[in-house]
Design a protein around this motif. Sequence first.
Motif, PDB file in Angstrom:
ATOM      1  N   LYS A 183       0.886  -0.848  -0.435  1.00 50.98           N
ATOM      2  CA  LYS A 183       0.167  -0.172   0.199  1.00 50.98           C
ATOM      3  C   LYS A 183       0.764   1.049  -0.623  1.00 50.98           C
ATOM      4  CE  LYS A 183      -3.815  -2.020   1.914  1.00 50.98           C
ATOM      5  NZ  LYS A 183      -4.566  -2.292   3.271  1.00 50.98           N
ATOM      6  N   SER A 184      -0.058   2.310   0.115  1.00 48.46           N
ATOM      7  CA  SER A 184       1.439   3.513  -0.841  1.00 48.46           C
ATOM      8  C   SER A 184       2.073   3.912   0.195  1.00 48.46           C
ATOM      9  CB  SER A 184      -0.055   4.715  -1.628  1.00 48.46           C
ATOM     10  OG  SER A 184      -0.513   5.112  -0.311  1.00 48.46           O
ATOM     11  N   LEU A 185       1.548   3.854   1.517  1.00 49.76           N
ATOM     12  CA  LEU A 185       2.406   4.245   2.655  1.00 49.76           C
ATOM     13  C   LEU A 185       3.303   4.346   2.806  1.00 49.76           C
ATOM     14  CD1 LEU A 185      -0.723   5.549   4.973  1.00 49.76           C
ATOM     15  CD2 LEU A 185       1.151   7.552   3.461  1.00 49.76           C
ATOM     16  N   SER A 186       4.113   2.669   2.803  1.00 53.65           N
ATOM     17  CA  SER A 186       4.634   1.800   3.051  1.00 53.65           C
ATOM     18  C   SER A 186       6.050   3.106   2.560  1.00 53.65           C
ATOM     19  CB  SER A 186       4.734   0.426   2.230  1.00 53.65           C
ATOM     20  OG  SER A 186       4.914   0.669   0.400  1.00 53.65           O
ATOM     21  N   ILE A 187       6.109   3.449   1.506  1.00 56.11           N
ATOM     22  CA  ILE A 187       7.030   4.291   0.938  1.00 56.11           C
ATOM     23  C   ILE A 187       7.271   5.532   1.762  1.00 56.11           C
ATOM     24  CG2 ILE A 187       5.964   5.734  -0.765  1.00 56.11           C
ATOM     25  CD1 ILE A 187       8.460   5.725  -2.644  1.00 56.11           C
ATOM     26  N   THR A 188       6.463   5.742   2.132  1.00 53.53           N
ATOM     27  CA  THR A 188       6.764   7.242   3.850  1.00 53.53           C
ATOM     28  C   THR A 188       7.457   6.386   4.933  1.00 53.53           C
ATOM     29  OG1 THR A 188       4.469   8.159   2.410  1.00 53.53           O
ATOM     30  CG2 THR A 188       5.273   8.419   4.790  1.00 53.53           C
ATOM     31  N   VAL A 189       7.010   5.537   5.502  1.00 52.34           N
ATOM     32  CA  VAL A 189       6.935   5.313   6.610  1.00 52.34           C
ATOM     33  C   VAL A 189       8.198   5.188   6.549  1.00 52.34           C
ATOM     34  CG1 VAL A 189       6.889   3.475   8.140  1.00 52.34           C
ATOM     35  CG2 VAL A 189       4.385   4.271   7.100  1.00 52.34           C
ATOM     36  N   GLN A 190       9.244   3.809   5.003  1.00 54.05           N
ATOM     37  CA  GLN A 190       9.979   3.645   4.986  1.00 54.05           C
ATOM     38  C   GLN A 190      11.520   4.942   4.895  1.00 54.05           C
ATOM     39  OE1 GLN A 190       9.293  -0.268   3.011  1.00 54.05           O
ATOM     40  NE2 GLN A 190      11.005   0.877   2.040  1.00 54.05           N
ATOM     41  N   THR A 191      10.994   5.896   4.312  1.00 54.27           N
ATOM     42  CA  THR A 191      11.715   7.162   4.307  1.00 54.27           C
ATOM     43  C   THR A 191      11.647   7.886   5.805  1.00 54.27           C
ATOM     44  OG1 THR A 191      11.210   7.042   1.928  1.00 54.27           O
ATOM     45  CG2 THR A 191      12.433   9.130   2.872  1.00 54.27           C
ATOM     46  N   LEU A 192      10.206   7.810   6.499  1.00 52.07           N
ATOM     47  CA  LEU A 192      10.374   8.579   7.456  1.00 52.07           C
ATOM     48  C   LEU A 192      11.779   7.418   8.692  1.00 52.07           C
ATOM     49  CD1 LEU A 192       9.550  11.078   9.122  1.00 52.07           C
ATOM     50  CD2 LEU A 192       7.592   9.435   9.740  1.00 52.07           C
ATOM     51  N   GLY A 193      10.711   6.460   8.950  1.00 57.44           N
ATOM     52  CA  GLY A 193      11.946   5.085   9.678  1.00 57.44           C
ATOM     53  C   GLY A 193      13.579   6.058   9.279  1.00 57.44           C
ATOM     54  N   ALA A 194      13.843   6.003   8.464  1.00 53.13           N
ATOM     55  CA  ALA A 194      15.601   5.689   8.039  1.00 53.13           C
ATOM     56  C   ALA A 194      15.970   7.425   8.748  1.00 53.13           C
ATOM     57  CB  ALA A 194      16.005   6.211   6.000  1.00 53.13           C
ATOM     58  N   ILE A 195      14.673   8.447   7.966  1.00 47.05           N
ATOM     59  CA  ILE A 195      15.147   9.969   8.907  1.00 47.05           C
ATOM     60  C   ILE A 195      15.626  10.044  10.456  1.00 47.05           C
ATOM     61  CG2 ILE A 195      14.198  12.198   9.076  1.00 47.05           C
ATOM     62  CD1 ILE A 195      13.172  11.939   5.762  1.00 47.05           C
ATOM     63  N   ARG A 196      14.726   9.586  10.809  1.00 45.07           N
ATOM     64  CA  ARG A 196      14.589   9.208  12.393  1.00 45.07           C
ATOM     65  C   ARG A 196      15.344   8.032  12.937  1.00 45.07           C
ATOM     66  NH1 ARG A 196      10.983  13.009  12.218  1.00 45.07           N
ATOM     67  NH2 ARG A 196       8.774  12.820  12.864  1.00 45.07           N
ATOM     68  N   ILE A 197      15.905   7.178  12.526  1.00 49.30           N
ATOM     69  CA  ILE A 197      17.639   6.365  12.796  1.00 49.30           C
ATOM     70  C   ILE A 197      18.645   7.171  12.477  1.00 49.30           C
ATOM     71  CG2 ILE A 197      19.065   4.503  11.891  1.00 49.30           C
ATOM     72  CD1 ILE A 197      16.159   2.901  11.152  1.00 49.30           C
ATOM     73  N   LEU A 198      18.566   8.121  11.243  1.00 49.85           N
ATOM     74  CA  LEU A 198      19.824   9.501  11.802  1.00 49.85           C
ATOM     75  C   LEU A 198      19.586  10.176  12.364  1.00 49.85           C
ATOM     76  CD1 LEU A 198      20.504   9.450   7.697  1.00 49.85           C
ATOM     77  CD2 LEU A 198      22.163   8.912   9.178  1.00 49.85           C
ATOM     78  N   ASP A 199      18.869  10.357  12.678  1.00 49.64           N
ATOM     79  CA  ASP A 199      18.193  11.310  14.019  1.00 49.64           C
ATOM     80  C   ASP A 199      19.108  10.746  15.083  1.00 49.64           C
ATOM     81  OD1 ASP A 199      17.288  12.612  12.255  1.00 49.64           O
ATOM     82  OD2 ASP A 199      14.820  13.217  13.380  1.00 49.64           O
ATOM     83  N   TYR A 200      17.836  10.427  15.523  1.00 46.92           N
ATOM     84  CA  TYR A 200      18.833   9.418  16.820  1.00 46.92           C
ATOM     85  C   TYR A 200      20.631   8.756  17.004  1.00 46.92           C
ATOM     86  CZ  TYR A 200      19.956   5.945  20.118  1.00 46.92           C
ATOM     87  OH  TYR A 200      20.658   4.720  21.055  1.00 46.92           O
ATOM     88  N   VAL A 201      20.847   8.642  15.747  1.00 50.21           N
ATOM     89  CA  VAL A 201      22.389   7.739  16.181  1.00 50.21           C
ATOM     90  C   VAL A 201      22.999   9.208  15.745  1.00 50.21           C
ATOM     91  CG1 VAL A 201      23.989   6.420  14.445  1.00 50.21           C
ATOM     92  CG2 VAL A 201      21.706   5.969  14.522  1.00 50.21           C
TER      93      VAL A 201
END
Length: 462
Positions: free
Chosen positions: A248-266
């Motif tokens: 479903k369409s929001l999969s690309i959004t969640v995966q992108t946001l996930g990587a952004i948040r991982i970078l923020d934290y690390v």
Amino acid sequence: MIKTFLIIVIIAIGTWTMAVAQNSDTQYRKPLKEVLETLQKRYGITIKYQEEQVRDKWLNYADWRFRANVDETLQHVLAPLDLKVNKEGDKKYKLKEYEYYRWEVKDGWEYLDELASHYHDKVSWERRKAEIKPELYRALKLSPLPAAPASKPIISGKRRFDGYTVENFALEILPGVYVNGSLYKPAKGKRKMPLVLSPDGHWGGHRYRKDAQIRCAMLAKMGAMAISYDLFAWGESLLQFKPEDHRKSLSITVQTLGAIRILDYVLAHQPVDAARVGICGGSGGGSHAVLMTAMDERITLSIPVVSLSSYFFGGCPCESGLPIHASGGGTNNVELAAMAAPRPQLVISDGKDWTAHMPEHDFPYLQKIYGYYGKPENVANVHLPQDGHDFGYSKRKPVYAFLVRHFGLTDNHVKTTDGEYDESGCTVEEESALYSFGIQGERLPANALHGYENLEKLFQNK
């Protein structure tokens, strides 16, 4: 009597009119199966198909779609039904669903050439990048970025192996939505080590696969922190969503946001060198790597593996489920990959998938863009014409060498006398050992959001 007669006449005329109307609606309408049989007889061809592909499918004005050329005829006949054929030999075809994300090679090349005609130097290219980038965020419903939850990441106990350690994490990226993964670190952690995000594609087992674990372990043994994380609605994400939600369409959004948040934290909480932040993914993970590098300047090196092509847009909604390729009036994955310039980029391609023609056209385009910055040497292509679509050792070897070259990793202790990499010191753990929420999901937080319909509500005003 006259009144009765008029009623009969009116009824008769009505019946006749309905019959004519019905006949005019159907006389040029034929079942698809019948049309395919006619095509096979008329052109002397064979079309393979499954019964469910043609069941209950009809075609209006079928005979008007026939042309002298069989390939042109097939296109005219099948396009209205979102179907196509693949040619499998002389006069042999196979019926397939229309793949919006897969173009003919020449069409992809021509489109890339048309895009490239709008810039000719660094200034005009930078203007093009500035046009595309904000539209990527808007297409993904990430403009502005949603507020980050204030919760702390859930970190599991550290496991020690030969030259590296592994610990699992779960990071809340939206209220009740978590991304899960594992952090691979050098056993003797150096201050300010390089970071390599390691998303993966749709291969069975995903980040739990042997080759995925080995790749991250080797990078840690060579001095980098490698982070492997789940696709949306894969792995531990299935505790919150169904497998079909990945399509479903929001999969690309969640995966992108996930990587952004991982970078923020690390970058904020781990001993990572912000000047050496890479991303390396295969297949769908390669598409993810290209998109992330185009969107986030904090990524300083990119390695898309068996993914990049001007005539393939990604066959999953997690790659093309939202209109990112409409950004800037229209773009494709190779132009998005060019947005990495002049940051180092290694493109790995093979001879048996949609990357088969990389050296012929798409890679020279990338070299041209890097040349605008006087850095054509910063982009490289390792093409493996006898290889297929995987992330085997033949792909991992150039990944290691590229990171040694650009991130200063140390590989002497993991190489044999003949110059090959020795991966035997890497431990492949059981899948459950890489879970953050426990074997049965018993550590899933109480606030965890469940169901795609509830995820949609988080984006309903976007």
